[in-house]
Design a protein around this motif. Structure first.
Motif, PDB file in Angstrom:
ATOM      1  N   THR A 237       0.854  -1.182   0.000  1.00 28.48           N
ATOM      2  CA  THR A 237       0.000   0.000   0.000  1.00 28.48           C
ATOM      3  C   THR A 237       0.888   1.230   0.000  1.00 28.48           C
ATOM      4  N   SER A 245      -4.676   7.458  -9.977  1.00 27.85           N
ATOM      5  CA  SER A 245      -4.309   6.075 -10.266  1.00 27.85           C
ATOM      6  C   SER A 245      -2.874   6.009 -10.755  1.00 27.85           C
ATOM      7  N   ASP A 256      -6.236   1.989  -9.001  1.00 24.75           N
ATOM      8  CA  ASP A 256      -6.920   3.196  -8.555  1.00 24.75           C
ATOM      9  C   ASP A 256      -6.721   3.411  -7.063  1.00 24.75           C
ATOM     10  N   ALA A 257      -6.548   4.653  -6.688  1.00 29.97           N
ATOM     11  CA  ALA A 257      -6.352   4.994  -5.288  1.00 29.97           C
ATOM     12  C   ALA A 257      -7.673   4.976  -4.544  1.00 29.97           C
ATOM     13  N   VAL A 262      -2.797   3.839  -2.619  1.00 32.08           N
ATOM     14  CA  VAL A 262      -3.111   2.870  -3.670  1.00 32.08           C
ATOM     15  C   VAL A 262      -2.492   1.534  -3.279  1.00 32.08           C
TER      16      VAL A 262
END
Length: 276
Positions: A237, A245, A256-257, A262
């Motif tokens: 992460t 993204s 995608d965040a 993300v």
């Protein structure tokens, strides 16, 4: 001093023709010795052999890990600056071919020059291609100029000099050679199009003995270079200020965040170059 005289003559050519020549040298030794040749009156850059040797140790062998490489990379940044132009090499005429080390066809405990003279060294298995891709992805992720020794873009093989100077095969490439060349081209394209990868600040975003994620940032642009040496997938992460993204230059997968982080999966023995 010969280097200063040569550099002055090159600058005279630049002044009279407008053609800028980039001087990169080759010196073995400590960062202090290598850096002693870098100045406005001498060389623009040198090959960073210390970084290369630690990258080989980390990526080419099953027992490799990232700790020595991270430390050496930090030493290079302290010695040459955060935005240096040092050459980060995939190989060199004074080293056995990385692929032959990585696929185990060379015996590192024997004279690798002698092996080149006395054996017909060919590819061992597919792991040499994969690890060459991992090495190239790492070099695209760190400050400096990535330099591909001819033939490494197709994972050429060989022992030490002169076996590492085989004729370049331009035609009749195998499927793994074509695939690696396509991947190397994608990595270079991503770096050329990303200010963060070329000139951004660098930090370690996530690391273990088996995986490494480097963060590059320039202004609001953030990119990541990730390499996983393990035989199992890893999930990381990563911060992504402002959301949005990231797209992997190799697989073209997008992530995608959620908010301003993300989550990215790193498949076993894989690399990703993540760009906006």
């Amino acid at each position: 001093m010969p280097w200063r005289l040569l550099t002055q003559k090159i600058k005279d050519v630049h002044a009279s023709t407008g053609k800028r020549l980039f001087q990169i040298g080759e010196t073995y030794g400590s960062p202090k010795l290598i850096g002693s040749y870098l100045s406005s009156g001498m060389l623009d850059a040198q090959f960073d052999f210390n970084l290369y040797d630690k990258a080989v140790g980390a990526i080419a062998f099953d027992e490799g890990n990232w700790q020595d490489l991270i430390q050496t990379n930090q030493e290079s940044l302290r010695a040459y600056g955060a935005h240096h132009l040092m050459g980060n090499i995939t190989g060199n005429q004074d080293r056995p071919r990385f692929t032959s080390l990585a696929d185990g066809t060379l015996d590192v405990h024997e004279d690798m020059k002698f092996q080149g003279w006395t054996r017909d060294i060919q590819h061992g298995d597919a792991v040499g291609y994969k690890r060459m891709q991992l090495l190239t992805a790492y070099l695209m992720s760190v400050p400096g100029i990535p330099c591909v020794y001819y033939g490494d873009e197709i994972a050429d093989v060989g022992g030490n000099d002169p076996d590492n100077r085989r004729m370049m095969p331009w035609d009749g490439l195998t499927e793994p050679q074509e695939a690696l060349r396509t991947q190397v081209r994608a990595l270079f394209t991503a770096r050329a199009e990303s200010v963060a990868l070329r000139r951004g600040d660098v930090s370690v975003a996530d690391a273990s003995d088996s995986h490494l994620v480097l963060r590059r940032s320039a202004g609001t642009e953030v990119a990541y270079g990730a390499v996983n040496l393990a035989n199992a997938a890893v999930e990381v992460t990563l911060p992504l200020p402002g959301g949005g993204s990231l797209t992997d230059a190799l697989s073209e997968e997008s992530f995608d965040a959620t908010g301003e982080v993300v989550t990215v999966s790193l498949p076993a023995r894989s690399s990703r170059l993540l760009v906006p």
